[in-house]
Design an enzyme around this catalytic site. Structure first.
Site, PDB file in Angstrom:
ATOM      1  N   THR A   8       0.837  -1.194   0.000  1.00  0.00           N
ATOM      2  CA  THR A   8       0.000   0.000   0.000  1.00  0.00           C
ATOM      3  C   THR A   8       0.879   1.254   0.000  1.00  0.00           C
ATOM      4  O   THR A   8       1.873   1.316   0.720  1.00  0.00           O
ATOM      5  CB  THR A   8      -0.911   0.001   1.238  1.00  0.00           C
TER       6      THR A   8
ATOM      7  N   GLN B 161      -2.336  -1.876  17.169  1.00  0.00           N
ATOM      8  CA  GLN B 161      -2.819  -0.590  16.651  1.00  0.00           C
ATOM      9  C   GLN B 161      -3.217  -0.711  15.183  1.00  0.00           C
ATOM     10  O   GLN B 161      -4.240  -0.162  14.763  1.00  0.00           O
ATOM     11  CB  GLN B 161      -1.749   0.490  16.813  1.00  0.00           C
ATOM     12  N   GLU B 162      -2.416  -1.427  14.393  1.00  0.00           N
ATOM     13  CA  GLU B 162      -2.747  -1.614  12.981  1.00  0.00           C
ATOM     14  C   GLU B 162      -4.103  -2.298  12.833  1.00  0.00           C
ATOM     15  O   GLU B 162      -4.946  -1.879  12.024  1.00  0.00           O
ATOM     16  CB  GLU B 162      -1.665  -2.461  12.299  1.00  0.00           C
TER      17      GLU B 162
ATOM     18  N   ARG C  44     -36.969   5.259  -2.742  1.00  0.00           N
ATOM     19  CA  ARG C  44     -37.247   4.347  -3.857  1.00  0.00           C
ATOM     20  C   ARG C  44     -38.575   3.643  -3.626  1.00  0.00           C
ATOM     21  O   ARG C  44     -38.835   3.107  -2.549  1.00  0.00           O
ATOM     22  CB  ARG C  44     -36.131   3.313  -3.946  1.00  0.00           C
TER      23      ARG C  44
ATOM     24  N   ASN D 149      -8.113 -13.092   8.532  1.00  0.00           N
ATOM     25  CA  ASN D 149      -8.994 -13.325   9.683  1.00  0.00           C
ATOM     26  C   ASN D 149      -8.815 -14.714  10.292  1.00  0.00           C
ATOM     27  O   ASN D 149      -9.071 -14.907  11.482  1.00  0.00           O
ATOM     28  CB  ASN D 149     -10.448 -13.084   9.285  1.00  0.00           C
ATOM     29  N   GLU D 150      -8.345 -15.660   9.497  1.00  0.00           N
ATOM     30  CA  GLU D 150      -8.049 -16.978  10.056  1.00  0.00           C
ATOM     31  C   GLU D 150      -6.902 -16.887  11.072  1.00  0.00           C
ATOM     32  O   GLU D 150      -6.910 -17.579  12.093  1.00  0.00           O
ATOM     33  CB  GLU D 150      -7.684 -17.956   8.930  1.00  0.00           C
TER      34      GLU D 150
END
Length: 385
Positions: free
Chosen positions: A164, A247-248, A274, A372-373
């Site tokens: 990134t 923190q990340e 709508r 996430n695993e």
């Protein structure tokens, strides 16, 4: 439920940043849409954010920052980017503020601080973190990028991917093996600077979502990195990376909850306007139940994330609590954006609607920052399993 996390200072900061987003990011001419199509945020926007005081707020005033070491300010930035529907711009800013900056603040020596911190705060120096390599995924200790000491330099060879800010970055915190005979203890952090000979950027990767965010492949061929660019101590890189992960992961979780709140807001507005079969589609029981369920889950997640933010400011956020926040909130983000897009019908699949971008942007959050695993593995081990 009334939030008690923020004070007047934070709300003033929120109003200022929201104004900045409308003026410099959203714009009247679909500026953000242009960046999404180009796959890149213009560098000058980081400088404008720095001028507004929205970058590296924790940098001391003596080194060009605001001296505001308060993660609640970081949260405001992530929340407002999601509210404005500019999540991939927000990813670059939160990467710079929430993930990269702590390494510079914690591990720079005096000379390095003088060299880099003012530029990080001003937006002149954009930062990135290079950990992932082709083929290793979450198995960081098996990295092959190596840095061999040669006199007053390290000679770096290897490659990183999915980085990134990879195209825009001027300073890249790079995890390398300085002792290949070790796994975790053999990792060090080197700061690579734009223009170093042998340091090349590959293509700006085409992604399913997060289109305005530059994500790149980096390659290193006999890059001579001065010893003065070693961050902290040699062999301590893995420990440094692990220390900043709570923190990340909280940053990712907080942005995920904010994305859910934004999606619910856009969807509620849409279903009230709508009409189908002579009535607003929001009046159908199916729509009401879907939105009621999603709103309940988001509100509960918000309370947990706010508590984690308070714990972080108090120095008490644990790795397992951050892992719980990260996996639960990003999983929820996927379900909420998908459920909300469904209520938009065919229009939800059109990129001109922010819900479509939010849905595509959400998918990667369950992968980066630790899949996430892996989060569930951390939680399970903390339970003695």
């Amino acid at each position: 439920m009334r939030r008690s996390l923020f004070e007047d200072l934070h709300e003033d900061f929120r109003a200022s940043f929201a104004t900045f987003l409308q003026r410099e990011v959203v714009g009247e001419q679909d500026r953000y849409g242009d960046w999404e199509r180009a796959g890149l945020i213009p560098r000058e926007v980081f400088a404008l954010a720095g001028r507004g005081g929205f970058l590296a707020m924790a940098v001391p005033e003596s080194q060009g920052g605001a001296g505001a070491d308060d993660f609640r300010l970081n949260l405001v930035i992530g929340e407002e980017c999601q509210r404005a529907g500019v999540g991939s711009f927000g990813l670059g800013i939160t990467l710079h503020n929430d993930i990269c900056l702590p390494y510079f603040l914690s591990y720079c020596n005096e000379e390095q601080s003088g060299r880099w911190l003012s530029g990080i705060a001003s937006g002149e120096l954009i930062t990135a973190l290079a950990m992932t390599e082709p083929g290793i995924g979450s198995d960081l200790a098996s990295m092959s990028a190596s840095a061999k000491r040669d006199g007053d330099h390290y000679v770096l060879n290897g490659a990183k991917t999915f980085i990134t800010n990879g195209i825009n970055a001027d300073l890249v915190i790079t995890a390398v093996k300085t002792d290949p005979s070790e796994r975790h203890r053999g990792i060090s952090l080197l700061v690579l600077e734009r223009g170093m000979e042998g340091f090349e950027r590959g293509r700006n990767l085409e992604k399913v979502g997060q289109h305005a965010q530059d994500t790149a492949e980096l390659s290193f061929a006999d890059v001579h990195v001065p010893l003065e660019n070693l961050l902290g101590q040699e062999g301590e890189g893995f420990r440094y990376l692990v220390s900043n992960l709570p923190q990340e992961r909280l940053s990712i979780a907080a942005s995920a909850v904010a994305a859910c709140e934004a999606a619910l807001g856009w969807t509620l507005e849409y279903v009230l306007e709508r009409k189908a079969f002579g009535q607003a589609i929001g009046s159908f029981q199916s729509s009401r139940f879907t939105l009621a369920e999603l709103r309940s889950e988001v509100d509960i997640a918000r309370v947990y994330v706010d508590r984690c933010a308070a714990a972080l400011n108090e120095g008490e956020l644990s790795a397992e609590d951050a892992a719980i926040a990260k996996w639960w909130c990003t999983d929820l983000q996927g379900r909420v954006t998908d459920g909300c897009l469904q209520l938009f019908g065919g229009y939800g699949y059109m990129v001109e609607y922010p819900i479509a971008r939010a849905w595509a942007d959400a998918r990667v959050t369950r992968i980066y920052g630790g899949a996430n695993e892996i989060m569930k593995e951390i939680i399970g081990r903390s339970m003695g399993l």
